[in-house]
Motif scaffolding. Structure first.
Motif, PDB file in Angstrom:
ATOM      1  N   GLU A  77       9.561  73.151  52.891  1.00 46.05           N
ATOM      2  CA  GLU A  77      10.544  73.338  51.823  1.00 46.05           C
ATOM      3  C   GLU A  77      11.122  72.004  51.347  1.00 46.05           C
ATOM      4  OE1 GLU A  77      11.938  77.830  53.218  1.00 46.05           O
ATOM      5  OE2 GLU A  77      13.396  76.196  53.307  1.00 46.05           O
ATOM      6  N   ALA A  78      11.294  71.073  52.285  1.00 43.63           N
ATOM      7  CA  ALA A  78      11.825  69.755  51.906  1.00 43.63           C
ATOM      8  C   ALA A  78      10.833  69.027  50.986  1.00 43.63           C
ATOM      9  CB  ALA A  78      12.105  68.922  53.152  1.00 43.63           C
ATOM     10  N   VAL A  79       9.548  69.127  51.314  1.00 50.82           N
ATOM     11  CA  VAL A  79       8.516  68.488  50.493  1.00 50.82           C
ATOM     12  C   VAL A  79       8.508  69.109  49.090  1.00 50.82           C
ATOM     13  CG1 VAL A  79       6.004  68.256  50.224  1.00 50.82           C
ATOM     14  CG2 VAL A  79       7.079  67.778  52.432  1.00 50.82           C
ATOM     15  N   ARG A  80       8.648  70.421  49.038  1.00 48.95           N
ATOM     16  CA  ARG A  80       8.680  71.113  47.740  1.00 48.95           C
ATOM     17  C   ARG A  80       9.851  70.619  46.889  1.00 48.95           C
ATOM     18  NH1 ARG A  80      10.234  77.504  47.098  1.00 48.95           N
ATOM     19  NH2 ARG A  80       9.963  77.670  44.828  1.00 48.95           N
ATOM     20  N   ILE A  81      11.021  70.512  47.487  1.00 51.51           N
ATOM     21  CA  ILE A  81      12.209  70.077  46.741  1.00 51.51           C
ATOM     22  C   ILE A  81      12.060  68.621  46.285  1.00 51.51           C
ATOM     23  CG2 ILE A  81      14.697  69.654  46.918  1.00 51.51           C
ATOM     24  CD1 ILE A  81      14.769  72.103  48.874  1.00 51.51           C
ATOM     25  N   ALA A  82      11.497  67.786  47.162  1.00 55.28           N
ATOM     26  CA  ALA A  82      11.308  66.369  46.801  1.00 55.28           C
ATOM     27  C   ALA A  82      10.384  66.236  45.592  1.00 55.28           C
ATOM     28  CB  ALA A  82      10.728  65.608  47.988  1.00 55.28           C
ATOM     29  N   ARG A  83       9.317  67.010  45.582  1.00 53.84           N
ATOM     30  CA  ARG A  83       8.371  66.942  44.456  1.00 53.84           C
ATOM     31  C   ARG A  83       9.022  67.442  43.166  1.00 53.84           C
ATOM     32  NH1 ARG A  83       3.467  69.456  48.010  1.00 53.84           N
ATOM     33  NH2 ARG A  83       2.749  67.509  48.975  1.00 53.84           N
ATOM     34  N   LEU A  84       9.875  68.467  43.280  1.00 55.48           N
ATOM     35  CA  LEU A  84      10.598  68.962  42.095  1.00 55.48           C
ATOM     36  C   LEU A  84      11.535  67.886  41.557  1.00 55.48           C
ATOM     37  CD1 LEU A  84      11.393  72.601  43.227  1.00 55.48           C
ATOM     38  CD2 LEU A  84      10.254  71.983  41.088  1.00 55.48           C
ATOM     39  N   ALA A  85      12.188  67.175  42.474  1.00 53.49           N
ATOM     40  CA  ALA A  85      13.115  66.115  42.050  1.00 53.49           C
ATOM     41  C   ALA A  85      12.364  65.041  41.271  1.00 53.49           C
ATOM     42  CB  ALA A  85      13.812  65.516  43.264  1.00 53.49           C
ATOM     43  N   LYS A  86      11.184  64.692  41.769  1.00 54.71           N
ATOM     44  CA  LYS A  86      10.383  63.678  41.085  1.00 54.71           C
ATOM     45  C   LYS A  86       9.953  64.184  39.705  1.00 54.71           C
ATOM     46  CE  LYS A  86       7.031  60.330  42.718  1.00 54.71           C
ATOM     47  NZ  LYS A  86       5.941  60.148  43.699  1.00 54.71           N
ATOM     48  N   ALA A  87       9.559  65.465  39.648  1.00 53.53           N
ATOM     49  CA  ALA A  87       9.132  66.049  38.369  1.00 53.53           C
ATOM     50  C   ALA A  87      10.277  66.060  37.364  1.00 53.53           C
ATOM     51  CB  ALA A  87       8.614  67.470  38.597  1.00 53.53           C
ATOM     52  N   MET A  88      11.498  66.109  37.870  1.00 53.89           N
ATOM     53  CA  MET A  88      12.667  66.140  36.998  1.00 53.89           C
ATOM     54  C   MET A  88      13.028  64.751  36.493  1.00 53.89           C
ATOM     55  SD  MET A  88      16.022  68.373  37.787  1.00 53.89           S
ATOM     56  CE  MET A  88      15.085  69.256  38.971  1.00 53.89           C
ATOM     57  N   GLY A  89      12.316  63.742  36.982  1.00 52.98           N
ATOM     58  CA  GLY A  89      12.575  62.385  36.506  1.00 52.98           C
ATOM     59  C   GLY A  89      13.618  61.646  37.311  1.00 52.98           C
ATOM     60  N   CYS A  90      13.796  62.049  38.574  1.00 51.69           N
ATOM     61  CA  CYS A  90      14.809  61.396  39.419  1.00 51.69           C
ATOM     62  C   CYS A  90      14.326  60.094  40.046  1.00 51.69           C
ATOM     63  CB  CYS A  90      15.234  62.325  40.548  1.00 51.69           C
ATOM     64  SG  CYS A  90      16.278  63.662  39.984  1.00 51.69           S
ATOM     65  N   GLY A  91      13.093  59.709  39.775  1.00 55.72           N
ATOM     66  CA  GLY A  91      12.558  58.528  40.448  1.00 55.72           C
ATOM     67  C   GLY A  91      11.927  58.925  41.762  1.00 55.72           C
ATOM     68  N   ASN A  92      11.724  57.954  42.656  1.00 57.01           N
ATOM     69  CA  ASN A  92      10.978  58.292  43.875  1.00 57.01           C
ATOM     70  C   ASN A  92      11.795  58.115  45.161  1.00 57.01           C
ATOM     71  OD1 ASN A  92      11.029  55.537  43.831  1.00 57.01           O
ATOM     72  ND2 ASN A  92       8.882  55.257  44.385  1.00 57.01           N
ATOM     73  N   TRP A  93      13.110  58.030  45.034  1.00 58.05           N
ATOM     74  CA  TRP A  93      13.933  58.006  46.244  1.00 58.05           C
ATOM     75  C   TRP A  93      14.281  59.447  46.616  1.00 58.05           C
ATOM     76  CZ3 TRP A  93      17.577  53.593  47.805  1.00 58.05           C
ATOM     77  CH2 TRP A  93      17.004  52.363  47.470  1.00 58.05           C
ATOM     78  N   ILE A  94      14.265  59.730  47.934  1.00 56.62           N
ATOM     79  CA  ILE A  94      14.611  61.087  48.360  1.00 56.62           C
ATOM     80  C   ILE A  94      15.349  61.039  49.707  1.00 56.62           C
ATOM     81  CG2 ILE A  94      12.382  61.532  49.556  1.00 56.62           C
ATOM     82  CD1 ILE A  94      14.141  64.168  47.424  1.00 56.62           C
ATOM     83  N   LYS A  95      16.437  61.781  49.783  1.00 59.01           N
ATOM     84  CA  LYS A  95      17.120  61.952  51.067  1.00 59.01           C
ATOM     85  C   LYS A  95      16.623  63.249  51.673  1.00 59.01           C
ATOM     86  CE  LYS A  95      21.559  63.320  53.007  1.00 59.01           C
ATOM     87  NZ  LYS A  95      23.024  63.353  52.899  1.00 59.01           N
ATOM     88  N   ILE A  96      15.923  63.141  52.816  1.00 57.74           N
ATOM     89  CA  ILE A  96      15.444  64.357  53.478  1.00 57.74           C
ATOM     90  C   ILE A  96      16.585  64.967  54.279  1.00 57.74           C
ATOM     91  CG2 ILE A  96      13.787  65.367  55.097  1.00 57.74           C
ATOM     92  CD1 ILE A  96      12.267  64.143  52.991  1.00 57.74           C
ATOM     93  N   GLU A  97      16.796  66.236  54.042  1.00 60.77           N
ATOM     94  CA  GLU A  97      17.831  66.976  54.753  1.00 60.77           C
ATOM     95  C   GLU A  97      17.199  68.319  55.093  1.00 60.77           C
ATOM     96  OE1 GLU A  97      21.514  66.733  52.501  1.00 60.77           O
ATOM     97  OE2 GLU A  97      22.272  68.525  53.490  1.00 60.77           O
ATOM     98  N   VAL A  98      16.909  68.532  56.355  1.00 61.94           N
ATOM     99  CA  VAL A  98      16.317  69.812  56.784  1.00 61.94           C
ATOM    100  C   VAL A  98      17.269  70.447  57.785  1.00 61.94           C
ATOM    101  CG1 VAL A  98      14.361  70.980  57.845  1.00 61.94           C
ATOM    102  CG2 VAL A  98      13.975  68.906  56.501  1.00 61.94           C
ATOM    103  N   ILE A  99      17.833  71.573  57.403  1.00 72.23           N
ATOM    104  CA  ILE A  99      18.881  72.186  58.210  1.00 72.23           C
ATOM    105  C   ILE A  99      18.656  73.696  58.322  1.00 72.23           C
ATOM    106  CG2 ILE A  99      21.356  72.751  58.263  1.00 72.23           C
ATOM    107  CD1 ILE A  99      21.833  69.998  56.899  1.00 72.23           C
ATOM    108  N   SER A 100      18.684  74.177  59.570  1.00 65.21           N
ATOM    109  CA  SER A 100      18.598  75.631  59.725  1.00 65.21           C
ATOM    110  C   SER A 100      19.777  76.156  60.538  1.00 65.21           C
ATOM    111  CB  SER A 100      17.272  76.029  60.372  1.00 65.21           C
ATOM    112  OG  SER A 100      17.085  75.300  61.553  1.00 65.21           O
ATOM    113  N   ASP A 101      20.684  75.241  60.908  1.00 65.33           N
ATOM    114  CA  ASP A 101      21.867  75.622  61.683  1.00 65.33           C
ATOM    115  C   ASP A 101      23.068  75.657  60.750  1.00 65.33           C
ATOM    116  OD1 ASP A 101      24.084  75.572  63.553  1.00 65.33           O
ATOM    117  OD2 ASP A 101      24.057  73.394  63.333  1.00 65.33           O
TER     118      ASP A 101
END
Lengths: 63, 255
Positions: free
Chosen positions: B78-102
């Protein structure tokens, strides 16, 4: 078709027309069709079909 | 002040700020200005088709680096999916990974975070993973291609400061990437403390967004991060158990 979890009926429609219908600026969202990201430049040609699952995503405040 | 190098960029400011929780978005440009920050975080969400919403990008100066996060992701996929969407939106290529299930403590899943980091770094993203401070997990993030490591000081939004101080100190000592303390910093003094310890930067959101005067608090954080960095570079004197007089111990007037 299902847009952001909601059943909608637009018949055959391009992504560009769908965004226009929903009042959304093309440069402010990202679009996924059946979990595949569609690049912005393809919005005017990409024709959606009934049965497609569409996600329209935007940026919000966050930390 | 020396510059911070991340992902091939040289940054003047060592304060990264988030855009969540502001009671009024129109204050964000003035907060960013007074913080002097040039790296700004945001999140991705579904468009709400029932309401016309403002776009957060309208409030962020164009010279800032956008650091979208993957909040909402419960696993690497899911994190990879969101990162790719951010890039598609024109946010550039920086990404803060945040994976939380708690959901109670919002503690990140270090294992899934490393998996997402590896995939995205290979795709050319500048990956800044948010993590629970653990040396072995940090090493796996280095191996996965992270551009920095972002341990939490305390759970997100708690304003409780550097509860994980000793573990962060070990990361600063052992990890050859910038350590950015993310989450939990509630006061400028805590940001200064992190910087004095040798953290390369801090990321602050809640402490600024929920302050009585967010613009002034952003400025206070900016000053404290600079002070902390200066103090780190100046190297603090040693601590002692017993007193050591600062004034000469000879030539007293009653001798």
């Amino acid at each position: 078709m299902i847009v952001n979890g909601k059943e909608m009926d637009f018949g055959k429609i391009t992504i560009l027309k769908l965004l226009e219908n929903l009042n959304l600026g093309v440069n402010k969202v990202a679009v996924e069709v059946n979990l595949e990201i569609v690049p912005n430049e393809n919005y005017s040609e990409y024709v959606l079909s009934p049965g497609d699952k569409i996600e329209i995503i935007r940026l919000v405040g966050g930390g | 002040m020396d510059k911070l190098s991340i992902g091939g960029k040289l940054l003047d400011s060592r304060l990264l700020i988030g855009t969540g929780k502001f009671p009024n978005k129109s204050i964000i440009p003035r907060v960013i200005e007074s913080s002097e920050s040039k790296v700004i975080t945001m999140a991705l969400r579904r468009v709400d088709l029932n309401s016309q919403e403002e776009n957060i990008l309208d409030y962020i100066p164009k010279d800032c680096i956008l650091l979208p996060n993957t909040s909402g992701a419960r696993n690497a996929k899911e994190a990879v999916r969101i990162a790719r969407l951010a890039k598609a939106m024109g946010c550039g290529n920086w990404i803060k990974i945040e994976v939380i299930s708690d959901n109670k403590y919002l503690l990140p899943d270090n294992y899934e975070t490393a998996k997402a980091t590896e995939v995205l770094a290979k795709e050319g993203f500048i990956v800044l993973p948010y993590m629970s401070p653990d040396l072995m997990a940090a090493k796996s993030l280095v191996d996965a291609g992270a551009a920095a490591v972002m341990p939490l000081g305390a759970p997100i939004g708690t304003n409780r400061g550097l509860q994980t101080k000793e573990l962060i100190r070990i990361l600063i000592d052992e990890i050859n990437l910038p350590i950015i303390v993310d989450a939990g910093i509630g006061k400028p003094s805590q940001a200064a403390e992190a910087m004095e310890m040798g953290a390369k930067a801090v990321l602050v959101n809640t402490a600024i967004a929920t302050a009585g005067n967010p613009v002034e608090m952003a400025r206070a954080f900016s000053l404290s991060v600079k002070a902390g960095r200066m103090a780190y570079l100046a190297k603090a004197g040693a601590q002692r158990q017993y007193a050591e007089a600062s004034s000469p111990l000879t030539g007293f007037l009653n001798d």
